[in-house]
Design an enzyme around this catalytic site. Structure first.
Site, PDB file in Angstrom:
ATOM      1  N   LYS A  31      -7.987  52.137  67.016  1.00 45.43           N
ATOM      2  CA  LYS A  31      -9.064  51.180  66.791  1.00 45.43           C
ATOM      3  C   LYS A  31      -9.071  50.202  67.969  1.00 45.43           C
ATOM      4  CE  LYS A  31     -12.253  48.783  64.759  1.00 45.43           C
ATOM      5  NZ  LYS A  31     -13.623  49.325  64.730  1.00 45.43           N
ATOM      6  N   CYS A  72     -19.430  47.697  71.687  1.00 41.51           N
ATOM      7  CA  CYS A  72     -19.509  47.440  70.238  1.00 41.51           C
ATOM      8  C   CYS A  72     -20.770  46.639  69.930  1.00 41.51           C
ATOM      9  CB  CYS A  72     -18.285  46.683  69.745  1.00 41.51           C
ATOM     10  SG  CYS A  72     -18.425  46.340  67.972  1.00 41.51           S
TER      11      CYS A  72
HETATM   12  C1  SIN Z   1     -16.993  48.063  64.947  1.00 46.59           C
HETATM   13  O1  SIN Z   1     -15.804  47.716  64.752  1.00 46.59           O
HETATM   14  O2  SIN Z   1     -17.936  47.301  64.713  1.00 46.59           O
HETATM   15  C2  SIN Z   1     -17.296  49.437  65.425  1.00 46.59           C
HETATM   16  C3  SIN Z   1     -16.658  49.749  66.708  1.00 46.59           C
HETATM   17  C4  SIN Z   1     -17.602  49.825  67.865  1.00 46.59           C
HETATM   18  O3  SIN Z   1     -18.801  50.043  67.666  1.00 46.59           O
HETATM   19  O4  SIN Z   1     -17.150  49.702  68.992  1.00 46.59           O
END
Ligand code: SIN
Length: 311
Positions: free
Chosen positions: A45, A131
């Site tokens: 993540k 993001c």
């Molecule tokens: C998010 O955590 O909002 C999704 C990850 C991303 O779009 O980079």
């Protein structure tokens, strides 16, 4: 003997399939599930300087043709993922991995990357420039000047293999402009695409996720044509030393095959992994190998980037 092995920046992977950042990668437990699966690698993540709760729930929803999410970068902090991957890679049979990071400001990004530069970690890092879900924070890679300035500052001190996760581009001139920026830097890879930002999905008369009054990143079937276009556009434009990771709309061996045909050296799975779980890597690997075998291809190099055009 058909093989889906690949390499990125000299790092070898037994399989070209892996998770996309954001899916099955928030905790050590999830990452270990991907590690134990048929995936060739995992990406963590996206880790920020400090841990984050992310946006209010519900913030992910499957839809008939894919998914919408506005997670808002919930994560355990980049040092959690760095420590975990450093420990894991001490294991004799460890795969190679990707650590995804970004700061909420350029200063945070530099703090994170300077720590990675000074750390024992020698592996691949994916800088998330795309993001769409943190309120008030734009998708960095839509601003070419900011992106170029950021990469200029980063490569003044960062010497390890670094790639960028990109948002989808939708205009040929933007492909040209983005590639011209990326070609100025010793990037190991670009990863196209993140979700298509700020879509809206409605059920009856109501949005289906809570953050940002329902606006969220779109993934799944909807985005495969956009993902393939971005992979191929960058394959045509980037220096050959900058490899491409293809992400978007992969739920079958055929989808993975198309990403590789467009030029991808590795293929990431998001929405379909979220819905099907890590067993998906076994299924899609078998499907991809069956397609390769039928066509007489033994390795990805036999067809990677060899998309055919109409006369
Ligand atoms: C998010 O955590 O909002 C999704 C990850 C991303 O779009 O980079």
């Amino acid at each position: 003997m058909v093989s889906t092995a690949t390499q990125i920046a000299g790092f070898n992977f037994d399989n070209c399939l892996m998770n996309a950042a954001g899916v099955y990668c928030m905790t050590k437990e999830e990452l270990l599930e991907i590690e134990a699966s048929a995936a060739g690698s995992f990406v963590t993540k996206t880790g920020t300087l400090e841990a984050r709760q992310g946006n209010p729930e519900p913030r992910y929803a499957p839809t008939t043709l894919g998914s919408i999410n506005s997670m808002g970068l919930p994560n355990m902090g980049y040092d959690y993922y760095l420590d975990f991957v450093l420990d894991l890679e001490k294991e004799p049979n460890s795969k190679n991995h990707f650590i995804s990071v970004v700061g909420l400001s350029p200063a945070d990004t530099h703090t994170i990357l300077k720590t990675l530069e000074a750390s024992a970690y020698q592996g691949l890092v994916e800088l998330n420039l795309s993001c769409p879900n943190v309120p008030g924070k734009p998708q960095i890679a839509y601003d070419f000047e900011t992106t170029e300035n950021l990469l200029t500052e980063i490569f003044a001190y960062y010497t390890k293999p670094l790639g960028v996760k990109l948002p989808p581009y939708f205009d040929i001139v933007h492909f040209d402009q983005a590639a011209a920026v990326f070609n100025k830097f010793p990037l190991a890879f670009v990863n196209s695409i993140n979700s298509i930002g700020n879509g809206l999905v409605i059920n009856e008369e109501t949005v289906i996720i809570k953050p940002k009054n329902g606006f969220g990143g779109i993934g799944g079937n909807y985005i495969k044509p956009t993902a393939l276009a971005n992979v191929h556009a960058f394959y045509q434009r980037l220096n050959p030393s900058i490899q491409i990771i293809g992400t978007g709309g992969v739920k079958s061996g055929r989808d993975a095959f198309e990403h590789i045909l467009c030029g991808a050296s590795m293929v990431q799975i998001g929405t379909a992994l979220q819905e099907e779980g890590p067993e998906i890597f076994t299924r899609i690997t078998e499907e991809l190998k069956a397609i390769m075998s039928e066509k007489g291809y033994e390795s990805l190099e036999d067809f990677r980037g060899k998309l055919q055009y109409l006369d």
